[in-house]
Design an enzyme around this catalytic site. Structure first.
Site, PDB file in Angstrom:
ATOM      1  N   ASP A   1       0.853  -1.197   0.000  1.00 37.12           N
ATOM      2  CA  ASP A   1       0.000   0.000   0.000  1.00 37.12           C
ATOM      3  C   ASP A   1       0.888   1.246   0.000  1.00 37.12           C
ATOM      4  OD1 ASP A   1       0.583   0.873   2.829  1.00 37.12           O
ATOM      5  OD2 ASP A   1      -0.241  -1.123   3.244  1.00 37.12           O
TER       6      ASP A   1
ATOM      7  N   HIS B   1       8.380  -5.329  -1.868  1.00 40.31           N
ATOM      8  CA  HIS B   1       7.418  -6.294  -2.408  1.00 40.31           C
ATOM      9  C   HIS B   1       6.526  -5.690  -3.488  1.00 40.31           C
ATOM     10  CE1 HIS B   1       7.636  -9.213   1.287  1.00 40.31           C
ATOM     11  NE2 HIS B   1       8.720  -9.225   0.548  1.00 40.31           N
TER      12      HIS B   1
ATOM     13  N   THR C   1       6.128  -6.636  11.668  1.00 43.09           N
ATOM     14  CA  THR C   1       6.436  -7.793  10.829  1.00 43.09           C
ATOM     15  C   THR C   1       7.061  -8.887  11.681  1.00 43.09           C
ATOM     16  OG1 THR C   1       7.681  -8.657   8.926  1.00 43.09           O
ATOM     17  CG2 THR C   1       8.663  -6.792  10.094  1.00 43.09           C
ATOM     18  N   SER C   2       6.666 -10.114  11.393  1.00 45.25           N
ATOM     19  CA  SER C   2       7.235 -11.244  12.119  1.00 45.25           C
ATOM     20  C   SER C   2       8.566 -11.645  11.476  1.00 45.25           C
ATOM     21  CB  SER C   2       6.265 -12.420  12.092  1.00 45.25           C
ATOM     22  OG  SER C   2       6.044 -12.811  10.746  1.00 45.25           O
TER      23      SER C   2
ATOM     24  N   ASN D   1       6.341  -5.180  18.069  1.00 43.72           N
ATOM     25  CA  ASN D   1       5.364  -6.147  17.584  1.00 43.72           C
ATOM     26  C   ASN D   1       4.614  -6.726  18.777  1.00 43.72           C
ATOM     27  OD1 ASN D   1       5.444  -6.730  14.631  1.00 43.72           O
ATOM     28  ND2 ASN D   1       7.629  -7.010  15.038  1.00 43.72           N
TER      29      ASN D   1
END
Ligand SMILES: [Zn+2]
Length: 258
Positions: free
Chosen positions: A107, A122, A197-198, A222
């Site tokens: 996005d 990405h 983010t993991s 996180n």
């Protein structure tokens, strides 16, 4: 300040004294703006299985279905708004002399919040690219039908070739230029922030290992433990939208007080 733990004080100090900052963000940041992640068991990704639909094979077999999935995604992106985590990251960029944000998000919420020194590893959900001449277009410059048919699929205005979403799909390589910039920044930073983010996709691309090798302090913001949390000197187990503005407020207050 009495109830502030030494670790928290230390974290604020590390952020205050850092000069070269690398930030790695993921779906968790966008989720707080109402954009569901692949792992969320609702909405778009329940209707379309991303593991099978977000692939070059699926696009070859059924471009209409894949395009219509991304049409919905584009509408979601355009109606979502940046949240306080996006905005704080844009403020932080103004402060640090050396700064790069690498996002896995497709996005444009970081951009709309004001981030400029950033790379998208990405791809971009608001872009499409021609399969033949590789020209990249902004989808907002086209008036697409609400749903595509075989006859109305997006075509290149230069060569007439079929266009695809400019997204890195499963099984595809990440684009080299943004990836090299991210690796350089990670390998040179003194502070790395992992946000929302993991780090499970491709082992977080080794960014945390590069940062550690340079002696950087890693801060993981996180709510849940991820694959990169073990590298973190500080783990802030909270959503970034609330934690990050608070942390940054303390850092800037600290700076103002000398
Ligand atoms: Zn073309």
């Amino acid at each position: 300040m009495e109830n502030v733990s030494p670790t928290h004080k230390e974290l604020i100090n590390v952020m205050k004294n850092a000069r070269r900052v690398f930030v790695f963000t993921g779906a968790g940041v966008s989720k707080e703006s109402g954009l569901p992640t692949f792992r969320d068991d609702d909405g778009l990704w329940k209707k379309f299985d991303p593991m099978t639909m977000a692939t070059p094979e699926a696009f070859r077999e059924n471009p209409v279905v894949v395009w219509n999935m991304y049409r919905i995604r584009q509408t979601q992106v355009l109606s979502a708004q940046p949240n306080p985590a996006h905005k704080t990251l844009a403020q932080m960029e103004q402060f640090y002399p050396d700064f790069l944000l690498a996002t896995q998000n497709v996005d444009d919420l970081h951009e709309r919040a004001g981030s400029r020194r950033m790379v998208k590893i990405h791809g971009n959900a608001l872009e499409m690219r021609c399969l033949d001449c590789v020209t990249i277009f902004d989808v907002r410059e086209f008036s697409f039908p609400e749903e595509f048919t075989q006859d109305t699929l997006p075509r290149c205005t230069k060569c007439g070739g079929l266009c695809r979403p400019n997204i890195v799909w499963f099984g595809e390589y990440v684009p080299q230029e943004p990836m090299m910039a991210a690796v350089r920044s990670a390998a040179n930073c003194d502070l790395m922030l992992i946000i929302g983010t993991s780090g499970e996709v491709s082992g977080g691309y080794g960014f945390a290992e590069y940062a550690l090798a340079n002696g950087a302090a890693i801060v993981d913001v996180n709510p849940g433990r991820g694959a990169l949390t073990r590298y973190a000197r500080f783990w802030v187990s909270e959503p970034a939208g609330s934690a990050l503005p608070q942390m940054w407020q303390e850092v800037t207050k600290n700076i103002a007080e000398g």
